[in-house]
Design a protein around this motif. Structure first.
Motif, PDB file in Angstrom:
ATOM      1  N   SER A   7       0.820  -1.209   0.000  1.00 15.52           N
ATOM      2  CA  SER A   7       0.000   0.000   0.000  1.00 15.52           C
ATOM      3  C   SER A   7       0.858   1.264   0.000  1.00 15.52           C
ATOM      4  O   SER A   7       0.438   2.301  -0.496  1.00 15.52           O
ATOM      5  CB  SER A   7      -1.051  -0.002   1.110  1.00 15.52           C
ATOM      6  N   TYR A  10       1.103   1.793  -3.534  1.00 14.93           N
ATOM      7  CA  TYR A  10      -0.152   2.358  -4.045  1.00 14.93           C
ATOM      8  C   TYR A  10      -0.130   3.878  -3.879  1.00 14.93           C
ATOM      9  O   TYR A  10      -0.525   4.619  -4.760  1.00 14.93           O
ATOM     10  CB  TYR A  10      -1.359   1.821  -3.264  1.00 14.93           C
ATOM     11  N   ILE A  45      -2.681  -4.621  -8.175  1.00 16.12           N
ATOM     12  CA  ILE A  45      -2.420  -3.233  -8.593  1.00 16.12           C
ATOM     13  C   ILE A  45      -3.412  -2.783  -9.660  1.00 16.12           C
ATOM     14  O   ILE A  45      -3.533  -1.605  -9.949  1.00 16.12           O
ATOM     15  CB  ILE A  45      -0.978  -2.999  -9.114  1.00 16.12           C
ATOM     16  N   HIS A 152      -6.861   1.743   0.536  1.00 12.24           N
ATOM     17  CA  HIS A 152      -6.746   1.091  -0.765  1.00 12.24           C
ATOM     18  C   HIS A 152      -7.599  -0.171  -0.856  1.00 12.24           C
ATOM     19  O   HIS A 152      -8.186  -0.451  -1.896  1.00 12.24           O
ATOM     20  CB  HIS A 152      -5.274   0.808  -1.078  1.00 12.24           C
ATOM     21  N   LEU A 163      -5.464   3.839 -10.352  1.00 13.15           N
ATOM     22  CA  LEU A 163      -4.041   4.139 -10.415  1.00 13.15           C
ATOM     23  C   LEU A 163      -3.597   4.411 -11.844  1.00 13.15           C
ATOM     24  O   LEU A 163      -2.483   4.835 -12.081  1.00 13.15           O
ATOM     25  CB  LEU A 163      -3.228   2.980  -9.827  1.00 13.15           C
TER      26      LEU A 163
END
Ligand code: AMP
Length: 601
Positions: A7, A10, A45, A152, A163
């Motif tokens: 994360s 992220y 992801i 997230h 993303l």
């Protein structure tokens, strides 16, 4: 890898919209990943717990997620909703509550794989008590995570983890993580084109190395990224490219279906690699009865067809079959025929490297001659421009879209163009020789009469595959019917975002941006140079624009944004406009009308 490490990445990915930075951050993340977790990380992801083609969705609406957050942090659902309204994102709301929660666990040691497993479990619950099971599993999971991870994880089931990472970006980063440069990208991409599964390719790469990736074969159950067709301005040009003899087939105006058959049954995949098996029970049954093979992957175009009159129905009819409800009823009302045109795999063997003429023979040998659902696409072996024109006119007069010309000795190139297939479509006088598949980038809200629709105009773009970004090419204000405006409004409300998405490159701003997801097929009169748009922009600041654009059809169900027309193709179309002596545009073509012979001569 701990989920909190993931994360952290992220956060970094969220903080940039520059592609090179995204690749760099991702490659650092991959460097830290073990071989047995790289596949899961690749899915996570992208906000998934499976490859895109698998119909595994976590399936939690905002309300359900809000209940789970409330339960995790001892709040009321109304409190969660209030903070969510204030912050505009459910993940951020959960993060804030988690931060303020007294008994927050400090020992954050859940691994990425453990979080993946829990999310997968949530996706797979079914039957009685599903809602309760999903809510309690998510709330238990949130309790065990740090605030940033909470943010997230909450965005994953909601599909709001934005993303902006596309397949090409992941492939570049994978190469970089093991090889310090992007030189493995073509090999990784080739394996990805054959399997459509980034996690699968990454795992082979990490476990067995690049040589094993090179040997990747197509597999029943994983959709192959479809081979694509090129455009050429004239029959003579086509002959130069295709050789002395080539195959010609009608271009059916339906939708592409990839059929996977093995002992466990039949699966169908769409042009954009979605599993659509459930939507076409008539095709599934037809394939079972009419295709004689133990295992096979074949491709064809599904089209509504009247067997009594041998009439092909227009696309507007065929597309009524792409629905979620009343499937059986529509299957009876509007049966589909699939015109098979290629075979990629047969009885355990990947045959994509065999020449087209051999694949076609094998296809003919496994499809029953008098079946009612699977038919072989008509094929003629042609040699001259005159023959092309004659066959083209016949196809148009039968209500078809045009012709596909195919090189007889070409392999099946997954996900690729490259002049093995050349398409010729009918077009009206004064139009571009082909339509452009554009991506919806943003919406101008309506003024006057249009306020009623919520949409007054659109900003659309094309795809720059070299940079994995979407660049603007035109605004579209007229050229849509009232119903189409309403439909755009419906679609865009769902994919509206607060700021310009990471992969969008545009100088002009619409009233609001949308996620680049929806493909619209657009016809224009001409491509011009323009200082306003970023498509193909050169050093002088001039890009390409479409003149007099109008909507032909929505392609949101069969093309992904990355399948839109590319900047390179726009350049080709632009240059083809100037070879007027070759460009056949001096007549009016319409359904059922034979076109004059000048078209390709
Ligand atoms: P386009 O989407 O205009 O680039 O045209 C390519 C599409 O035409 C393919 O993706 C198929 O869905 C469709 N198509 C129709 N007939 C054929 C055919 N005989 N061979 C290959 N593709 C075909």
């Amino acid at each position: 890898m701990n989920f909190s490490t993931l994360s952290g990445y992220y956060e970094k990915l969220e903080g940039t919209s520059k592609r090179l930075e995204l690749i760099d951050i991702l490659s650092k993340l991959f460097k830290q990943a073990r071989a047995d977790e790289i596949a899961e990380i690749c899915y996570l992801i992208q906000g998934r717990v499976a490859p895109f083609f698998e119909p595994i969705e976590i399936g939690m609406a905002e309300n359900m997620v809000a209940v789970a957050i409330a339960r995790a942090f001892n709040k009321k659902k109304a409190d969660v909703i209030k903070i969510y309204r204030k912050l505009g994102n459910m993940g951020k709301a959960a993060q804030e509550l988690s931060r303020n929660h007294k008994s927050q666990i400090t020992n954050h040691k859940l691994t990425a794989s453990e979080v993946f497993e829990e999310l997968l479990k949530i996706a797979k619950f079914s039957g009685e008590g599903t809602v309760e099971k999903k809510v309690s599993t998510l709330s238990e999971l949130l309790k065990k995570l740090d605030p940033i991870s909470v943010k997230h994880v909450v965005n994953i089931p909601l599909g709001t983890l934005r993303l902006g990472i596309g397949g090409p970006t992941v492939l570049d980063a994978l190469s970089l993580s093991k090889n310090h440069d992007k030189s493995f990208r073509p090999i990784l991409e080739d394996a990805y084109n054959k399997t459509s599964d980034l996690g699968f390719v990454a795992e082979i790469f990490f476990k067995k190395g690049i040589e094993a990736v090179k040997n990747t074969k197509i597999i029943v159950g994983k959709p192959v990224r479809p081979a694509l067709a090129e455009r050429l301005p004239s029959a003579e040009e086509a002959i130069k490219r295709l050789g002395r003899e080539f195959a010609a087939e009608p271009k059916f105006d339906g939708f592409r279906v990839q059929v996977h058959l093995d002992r466990s049954g039949v699966q169908l995949f769409s042009r954009n690699l979605e599993n659509t098996t459930h939507a076409f029970p008539d095709i599934v049954e037809g394939v079972k009865k009419e295709v004689k093979a133990k295992t096979a992957i074949l491709e064809g175009e599904a089209i509504a067809y009247n067997p009594v009159t041998s009439e092909f129905l227009p696309f507007q009819e065929t597309t009524k079959r792409r629905r979620k409800y009343k499937i059986e009823e529509m299957a009876k009302k509007l049966p589909l025929v699939i015109f098979a045109f290629d075979l990629l795999y047969i009885n355990g063997k990947d045959i994509t490297l065999k020449p087209y003429r051999e694949r076609r023979k094998l296809l003919e040998s496994i499809v029953s001659k008098n079946g009612g659902v699977v038919k072989i696409a008509e094929e003629k072996i042609l040699k001259s421009a005159k023959e092309i024109t004659e066959f083209f006119n016949k196809a148009i007069s039968e209500g078809l879209e045009g012709l596909m010309l195919k090189k007889l000795d070409s392999p099946y190139v997954a996900g690729g163009r490259g002049f093995h297939w050349v398409k010729f479509k009918r077009s009206q006088a004064g139009e571009l020789a082909d339509t452009v598949d554009c991506v919806l980038l943003g919406v101008y809200t309506g003024k006057g009469k249009r306020t009623e629709f919520g949409v007054g105009g659109l900003l659309v773009g094309v795809y720059n595959d070299k940079k994995d970004e979407f660049v603007s090419i035109t605004r579209l204000g007229t050229g849509l019917t009232d119903d189409e405006f309403r439909k755009v409004n419906e679609i865009s409300k769902k994919i509206k975002v607060n700021q310009k998405p990471a992969r969008v490159n545009s100088d002009i701003s619409p009233s609001y941006w949308v996620e680049p997801k929806v493909v619209l097929e657009i016809q224009a009169d001409e491509i011009t140079r323009s200082p306003i748009h970023t498509a193909g922009r050169d050093k002088d600041g001039s890009g390409y624009a479409l003149r007099f654009p109008r909507l032909v059809k929505f392609r949101e169900k069969d093309k992904r944004a990355e399948d839109a027309t590319t900047v390179d193709e726009i350049k080709k179309l632009y240059n083809q406009q100037f070879s007027h002596h070759k460009t056949p545009t001096s007549h009016k073509a319409s359904r059922g009308k034979v076109i004059d012979k000048e078209r390709f001569l």
